[in-house]
Scaffold this active site. Structure first.
Site, PDB file in Angstrom:
ATOM      1  N   HIS A  53      29.744  29.723  38.466  1.00 24.00           N
ATOM      2  CA  HIS A  53      28.836  29.353  39.568  1.00 24.00           C
ATOM      3  C   HIS A  53      28.029  30.562  40.053  1.00 24.00           C
ATOM      4  O   HIS A  53      28.019  31.604  39.392  1.00 24.00           O
ATOM      5  CB  HIS A  53      29.630  28.683  40.690  1.00 24.00           C
ATOM      6  CG  HIS A  53      30.639  27.697  40.171  1.00 24.00           C
ATOM      7  ND1 HIS A  53      30.294  26.460  39.670  1.00 24.00           N
ATOM      8  CD2 HIS A  53      32.001  27.787  40.018  1.00 24.00           C
ATOM      9  CE1 HIS A  53      31.393  25.828  39.246  1.00 24.00           C
ATOM     10  NE2 HIS A  53      32.440  26.608  39.440  1.00 24.00           N
ATOM     11  N   GLU A  90      34.306  29.364  46.060  1.00 26.51           N
ATOM     12  CA  GLU A  90      34.804  29.718  44.730  1.00 26.51           C
ATOM     13  C   GLU A  90      33.885  30.743  44.074  1.00 26.51           C
ATOM     14  O   GLU A  90      34.368  31.661  43.398  1.00 26.51           O
ATOM     15  CB  GLU A  90      34.875  28.457  43.858  1.00 26.51           C
ATOM     16  CG  GLU A  90      35.409  28.749  42.460  1.00 26.51           C
ATOM     17  CD  GLU A  90      35.037  27.695  41.434  1.00 26.51           C
ATOM     18  OE1 GLU A  90      34.538  26.621  41.817  1.00 26.51           O
ATOM     19  OE2 GLU A  90      35.237  27.979  40.238  1.00 26.51           O
ATOM     20  N   HIS A 145      37.310  31.000  37.182  1.00 26.33           N
ATOM     21  CA  HIS A 145      37.074  29.921  38.150  1.00 26.33           C
ATOM     22  C   HIS A 145      38.300  29.760  39.044  1.00 26.33           C
ATOM     23  O   HIS A 145      39.364  30.313  38.774  1.00 26.33           O
ATOM     24  CB  HIS A 145      36.842  28.585  37.426  1.00 26.33           C
ATOM     25  CG  HIS A 145      35.519  28.468  36.750  1.00 26.33           C
ATOM     26  ND1 HIS A 145      34.484  27.699  37.246  1.00 26.33           N
ATOM     27  CD2 HIS A 145      35.054  29.039  35.605  1.00 26.33           C
ATOM     28  CE1 HIS A 145      33.430  27.810  36.446  1.00 26.33           C
ATOM     29  NE2 HIS A 145      33.758  28.613  35.435  1.00 26.33           N
ATOM     30  N   GLU A 222      41.421  28.574  35.668  1.00 28.97           N
ATOM     31  CA  GLU A 222      41.345  28.079  37.043  1.00 28.97           C
ATOM     32  C   GLU A 222      42.475  28.802  37.762  1.00 28.97           C
ATOM     33  O   GLU A 222      43.648  28.486  37.580  1.00 28.97           O
ATOM     34  CB  GLU A 222      41.554  26.558  37.099  1.00 28.97           C
ATOM     35  CG  GLU A 222      40.508  25.737  36.357  1.00 28.97           C
ATOM     36  CD  GLU A 222      39.201  25.536  37.140  1.00 28.97           C
ATOM     37  OE1 GLU A 222      39.007  26.200  38.176  1.00 28.97           O
ATOM     38  OE2 GLU A 222      38.379  24.720  36.686  1.00 28.97           O
TER      39      GLU A 222
HETATM   40 ZN   LIG Z   1      34.453  26.494  38.984  1.00 30.79          ZN
END
Ligand SMILES: [Zn+2]
Length: 257
Positions: A53, A90, A145, A222
């Site tokens: 992102h 995030e 992430h 993650e």
């Molecule tokens: Zn993400």
């Protein structure tokens, strides 16, 4: 594939740190630039880091939402990512960990390729992130992430590629790296394996450009669930972010050694 070179120039800066500024005690007078840093564990290695992102993706939905081909199906160029209940994003977490990791890897002699070098931009698209790392012929790469899972779900997961053509030759290597990464991250940070994503902390994903299009060994992690209050309390801490980066650096060094 849609390339917007003006944006790529700003947001997807290829950040390369050479070895020229590294000096090693005891290097002989005959040693040239190539010999400097040769004793560092990651000398001569290239590592790709993709912090997921970007901090201002929300300002340009027209660009972020446009569809790209991820090698198997259409997918949005990028997304805004998730955030904690307290509003810690995030994108910021991913960027902080990436910065710490880049520092650790450079100190070990690696050349680092980052898909973005600020948290104040938009994009680049997930396809462009993959291309940057592929073009650099990285020896290994990591997509960083944190998840937006169910509020009662805890833990981290390593997302691994599924063979689809472009990534066929790096499936085995990605698995091997993923195993090392899972063990180091779990051991060093204490974050539990995900209780809602994948099996034993491993999830195979065939719907992500970052994994479908990679031609270098790569996994996506993650790091925890930002929507879970216990995980979130850890993820927002600079000390935890520092530790996460240290675990990644150790896994990368171990995998490449
Ligand atoms: Zn993400």
């Amino acid at each position: 594939m849609i390339l917007r070179s003006a944006r790529l120039g700003i947001a997807a800066t290829l950040a390369v740190c050479g070895l020229a500024d590294l000096t090693i005690a005891g290097t002989s007078a005959k040693a040239g630039p190539a010999a400097r840093g040769a004793s560092l564990p990651l000398a001569g290695k290239v590592v790709g880091i993709d912090p997921g992102h970007n901090g201002r993706n929300y300002t340009d939905p027209g660009y972020i939402d446009h569809l790209i081909w991820n090698g198997r199906e259409e997918e949005a160029c990028d997304t805004t990512g998730t955030e904690t209940a307290g509003g810690y994003t995030e994108a910021q977490f991913n960027f902080n960990v990436a910065e710490y990791l880049a520092g650790d890897l450079r100190a070990e002699g690696a050349t680092v390729v980052l898909t973005r070098t600020t948290n104040d931009g938009v994009g680049p698209c997930v396809t462009q992130r993959s291309e940057l790392i592929n073009r650099a012929h990285a020896n290994v790469a990591i997509d960083i992430h944190a998840d937006g899972g169910p509020a009662n779900g805890r833990g981290f997961a390593v997302l691994e590629p599924v063979a689809d053509g472009p990534n066929d030759r790096v499936i085995g290597a990605s698995k091997a790296f993923g195993r090392v990464l899972l063990a180091r991250y779990h051991e060093l940070t204490g974050m539990p394996l995900s209780n809602y994503d994948g099996t034993g902390g491993i999830s195979y994903r065939d719907n992500l450009a970052g994994l479908n299009l990679t031609t270098v060994p790569k996994v996506l992690i993650e790091c925890g669930n930002m929507r879970n209050s216990t995980d979130a309390a850890l993820l927002v801490r600079p000390s935890f972010q520092r530790l996460a980066a240290r675990a990644f650096a150790q896994a990368i060094t171990s995998y490449l050694s």
